[in-house]
Motif scaffolding. Sequence first.
Motif, mmCIF file in Angstrom:
data_model
loop_
_atom_site.group_PDB
_atom_site.id
_atom_site.type_symbol
_atom_site.label_atom_id
_atom_site.label_comp_id
_atom_site.label_asym_id
_atom_site.label_seq_id
_atom_site.Cartn_x
_atom_site.Cartn_y
_atom_site.Cartn_z
ATOM 1 N N SER A 84 96.377 -64.800 34.352
ATOM 2 C CA SER A 84 95.245 -63.884 34.496
ATOM 3 C C SER A 84 95.580 -62.729 35.441
ATOM 4 O O SER A 84 96.257 -62.913 36.448
ATOM 5 N N GLU A 85 95.040 -61.580 35.099
ATOM 6 C CA GLU A 85 95.170 -60.406 35.960
ATOM 7 C C GLU A 85 93.854 -60.070 36.645
ATOM 8 O O GLU A 85 93.777 -59.079 37.380
ATOM 9 N N LEU A 86 92.828 -60.867 36.436
ATOM 10 C CA LEU A 86 91.499 -60.564 36.973
ATOM 11 C C LEU A 86 91.315 -61.175 38.362
ATOM 12 O O LEU A 86 91.161 -62.389 38.509
ATOM 13 N N ASP B 50 94.303 -64.561 24.126
ATOM 14 C CA ASP B 50 95.575 -64.283 24.791
ATOM 15 C C ASP B 50 95.946 -65.500 25.645
ATOM 16 O O ASP B 50 95.229 -66.493 25.689
ATOM 17 N N MET B 51 97.090 -65.418 26.327
ATOM 18 C CA MET B 51 97.582 -66.579 27.085
ATOM 19 C C MET B 51 96.597 -67.025 28.158
ATOM 20 O O MET B 51 96.346 -68.218 28.328
ATOM 21 N N ALA B 52 96.012 -66.098 28.891
ATOM 22 C CA ALA B 52 95.069 -66.474 29.951
ATOM 23 C C ALA B 52 93.841 -67.162 29.360
ATOM 24 O O ALA B 52 93.385 -68.187 29.879
ATOM 25 N N THR B 53 93.308 -66.614 28.285
ATOM 26 C CA THR B 53 92.104 -67.178 27.666
ATOM 27 C C THR B 53 92.378 -68.557 27.080
ATOM 28 O O THR B 53 91.620 -69.508 27.313
ATOM 29 N N PHE C 121 84.321 -72.163 30.825
ATOM 30 C CA PHE C 121 83.954 -71.574 29.541
ATOM 31 C C PHE C 121 83.591 -70.096 29.713
ATOM 32 O O PHE C 121 84.030 -69.237 28.945
ATOM 33 N N VAL C 122 82.804 -69.805 30.733
ATOM 34 C CA VAL C 122 82.439 -68.417 31.005
ATOM 35 C C VAL C 122 83.696 -67.608 31.335
ATOM 36 O O VAL C 122 83.859 -66.472 30.868
ATOM 37 N N LEU D 103 87.883 -63.554 30.372
ATOM 38 C CA LEU D 103 89.313 -63.272 30.235
ATOM 39 C C LEU D 103 89.615 -62.672 28.867
ATOM 40 O O LEU D 103 90.389 -61.719 28.750
ATOM 41 N N GLY D 104 89.001 -63.219 27.818
ATOM 42 C CA GLY D 104 89.189 -62.668 26.477
ATOM 43 C C GLY D 104 88.672 -61.252 26.369
ATOM 44 O O GLY D 104 89.323 -60.374 25.792
ATOM 45 N N GLN D 105 87.513 -61.025 26.932
ATOM 46 C CA GLN D 105 86.928 -59.683 26.924
ATOM 47 C C GLN D 105 87.835 -58.695 27.655
ATOM 48 O O GLN D 105 88.061 -57.578 27.182
ATOM 49 N N ASN D 106 88.372 -59.113 28.792
ATOM 50 C CA ASN D 106 89.265 -58.262 29.568
ATOM 51 C C ASN D 106 90.538 -57.929 28.785
ATOM 52 O O ASN D 106 91.080 -56.837 28.912
ATOM 53 N N ALA D 107 91.000 -58.856 27.961
ATOM 54 C CA ALA D 107 92.213 -58.645 27.163
ATOM 55 C C ALA D 107 91.898 -57.993 25.816
ATOM 56 O O ALA D 107 92.782 -57.859 24.979
#
Length: 186
Positions: free
Chosen positions: A53-55, A115-118, A160-161, A166-170
């Motif tokens: 993650s980058e967040l 993505d990988m983080a999600t 879950f949130v 994370l998906g939204q960010n990617a």
Amino acid sequence: MGNRLSKLVTKTGDDGTTGIGSNQRVAKDSHRIEAIGTIDELNSSIGMVMAASELTVINEKLNDIQHVLFNLGGELAMPDFQLVKEDNLSTIESWVEELNDTLPPLKEFILPKGDMATATCHLARTICRRAERRMVTLSNKETVNKIGQLYLNRLSDFLFVCCRILGQNASVSEEMWRSNRNQKKD
């Protein structure tokens, strides 16, 4: 605290037992050790989410969660101690609400990918559910801190949130589950 971990190869567990904080030896496949081990696995998977993650907003919260999970494992290893407190529970509940308020509502289940983080976060979420099940099994046999079990339940909601954020960010689109009731007919 001294050098608690200075000797790692002790051979004391060669007989299939391990020591817990009460100076007892218990079977490595006991309900208590299964719960501790699954919480350790969960903590490691959260570390993987953080690595992917980058967040910062997510990683800072996950870092705090890792400390609470260490406390939960320690609490299970030292049955007379309560290390996970009510404020840990209220903190994670507030995080779920705060972060979920930024997301669009769901009308269907989403598939666990991205993505990988999600995707890694989805894996952590499922390990969290297993850790909670292990806690329930243990609590059916022995007394455990109920707050720890509740914490794991809220943590799976939080993860879950996080998956969604994370998906939204990617910029990964959520794929909705196509149940039999909404699959296209030929």
